[in-house]
Design a protein around this motif. Structure first.
Motif, PDB file in Angstrom:
ATOM      1  N   LEU A 163       0.810  -1.214   0.000  1.00  0.00           N
ATOM      2  CA  LEU A 163       0.000   0.000   0.000  1.00  0.00           C
ATOM      3  C   LEU A 163       0.844   1.265   0.000  1.00  0.00           C
ATOM      4  O   LEU A 163       0.483   2.256  -0.621  1.00  0.00           O
ATOM      5  CB  LEU A 163      -0.923  -0.001   1.226  1.00  0.00           C
ATOM      6  N   PHE A 164       1.972   1.232   0.690  1.00  0.00           N
ATOM      7  CA  PHE A 164       2.825   2.410   0.774  1.00  0.00           C
ATOM      8  C   PHE A 164       3.732   2.519  -0.448  1.00  0.00           C
ATOM      9  O   PHE A 164       3.910   3.600  -1.002  1.00  0.00           O
ATOM     10  CB  PHE A 164       3.641   2.386   2.069  1.00  0.00           C
ATOM     11  N   GLY A 165       4.283   1.402  -0.888  1.00  0.00           N
ATOM     12  CA  GLY A 165       5.145   1.378  -2.071  1.00  0.00           C
ATOM     13  C   GLY A 165       4.413   1.796  -3.330  1.00  0.00           C
ATOM     14  O   GLY A 165       4.991   2.380  -4.237  1.00  0.00           O
ATOM     15  N   SER A 166       3.110   1.503  -3.377  1.00  0.00           N
ATOM     16  CA  SER A 166       2.316   1.863  -4.549  1.00  0.00           C
ATOM     17  C   SER A 166       1.831   3.306  -4.505  1.00  0.00           C
ATOM     18  O   SER A 166       1.250   3.792  -5.465  1.00  0.00           O
ATOM     19  CB  SER A 166       1.107   0.929  -4.675  1.00  0.00           C
TER      20      SER A 166
ATOM     21  N   LYS B 132       5.558  -0.692  13.750  1.00  0.00           N
ATOM     22  CA  LYS B 132       6.440  -0.496  12.596  1.00  0.00           C
ATOM     23  C   LYS B 132       5.628  -0.540  11.300  1.00  0.00           C
ATOM     24  O   LYS B 132       4.644  -1.278  11.176  1.00  0.00           O
ATOM     25  CB  LYS B 132       7.575  -1.511  12.586  1.00  0.00           C
ATOM     26  N   LEU B 133       6.063   0.242  10.343  1.00  0.00           N
ATOM     27  CA  LEU B 133       5.359   0.377   9.063  1.00  0.00           C
ATOM     28  C   LEU B 133       5.161  -0.959   8.360  1.00  0.00           C
ATOM     29  O   LEU B 133       4.138  -1.177   7.709  1.00  0.00           O
ATOM     30  CB  LEU B 133       6.120   1.356   8.163  1.00  0.00           C
ATOM     31  N   ASP B 134       6.094  -1.867   8.491  1.00  0.00           N
ATOM     32  CA  ASP B 134       5.980  -3.157   7.817  1.00  0.00           C
ATOM     33  C   ASP B 134       4.722  -3.925   8.223  1.00  0.00           C
ATOM     34  O   ASP B 134       4.204  -4.715   7.440  1.00  0.00           O
ATOM     35  CB  ASP B 134       7.216  -4.027   8.077  1.00  0.00           C
ATOM     36  N   ASN B 135       4.222  -3.709   9.434  1.00  0.00           N
ATOM     37  CA  ASN B 135       3.001  -4.386   9.872  1.00  0.00           C
ATOM     38  C   ASN B 135       1.749  -3.863   9.171  1.00  0.00           C
ATOM     39  O   ASN B 135       0.689  -4.474   9.272  1.00  0.00           O
ATOM     40  CB  ASN B 135       2.815  -4.264  11.386  1.00  0.00           C
ATOM     41  N   PHE B 136       1.882  -2.739   8.469  1.00  0.00           N
ATOM     42  CA  PHE B 136       0.736  -2.100   7.811  1.00  0.00           C
ATOM     43  C   PHE B 136       0.919  -2.007   6.299  1.00  0.00           C
ATOM     44  O   PHE B 136       0.102  -1.424   5.605  1.00  0.00           O
ATOM     45  CB  PHE B 136       0.513  -0.705   8.404  1.00  0.00           C
ATOM     46  N   ARG B 137       1.980  -2.605   5.801  1.00  0.00           N
ATOM     47  CA  ARG B 137       2.326  -2.495   4.383  1.00  0.00           C
ATOM     48  C   ARG B 137       1.309  -3.159   3.461  1.00  0.00           C
ATOM     49  O   ARG B 137       1.016  -2.658   2.388  1.00  0.00           O
ATOM     50  CB  ARG B 137       3.719  -3.097   4.151  1.00  0.00           C
ATOM     51  N   THR B 138       0.757  -4.301   3.875  1.00  0.00           N
ATOM     52  CA  THR B 138      -0.240  -5.001   3.066  1.00  0.00           C
ATOM     53  C   THR B 138      -1.412  -5.418   3.941  1.00  0.00           C
ATOM     54  O   THR B 138      -1.300  -5.473   5.170  1.00  0.00           O
ATOM     55  CB  THR B 138       0.347  -6.283   2.409  1.00  0.00           C
ATOM     56  N   VAL B 139      -2.513  -5.742   3.316  1.00  0.00           N
ATOM     57  CA  VAL B 139      -3.679  -6.238   4.043  1.00  0.00           C
ATOM     58  C   VAL B 139      -3.318  -7.568   4.719  1.00  0.00           C
ATOM     59  O   VAL B 139      -3.733  -7.824   5.856  1.00  0.00           O
ATOM     60  CB  VAL B 139      -4.896  -6.384   3.101  1.00  0.00           C
TER      61      VAL B 139
END
Length: 98
Positions: free
Chosen positions: A39-42, A71-78
């Motif tokens: 979600l963030f990378g896109s 940490k952001l990685d926990n929210f990166r994808t569904v």
């Protein structure tokens, strides 16, 4: 608002969480996403929106997201958010209605 789902014991599974998160995101970012989409990378989600995600997950699933879990990685994808919710609910013993 806490989630009570399906089994009568209040248990909620990964497919339920994933479906609800996809609907939440669709309503807020007005774009359908895949469960494994970054979600963030896109560029679909900003770090400011990450705080909304934290609040949404905490309120919806009766969990506390603190310390190293923020940490952001926990929210990166569904998928990662779903894993986070399941892990925290297990750690906090939220397997039945709160």
């Amino acid at each position: 608002m806490t989630v009570e789902q399906n089994t009568g014991t209040g248990a909620i599974g990964a497919p339920d969480i994933e479906k609800a998160l996809l609907a939440f995101l669709d309503g807020h970012i007005k774009t359908s996403v895949a469960p494994d989409q970054d979600l963030f990378g896109s560029g679909l989600v900003t770090s400011m929106f990450a705080m909304q995600l934290v609040v949404h997950l905490e309120e919806t699933y009766d969990i506390a997201i603190v310390g190293p879990e923020l940490k952001l990685d926990n929210f990166r994808t569904v998928q990662r958010m779903t894993e986070l919710v399941l892990r925290l609910r297990e750690q906090e013993g939220v397997t039945q209605g709160a």
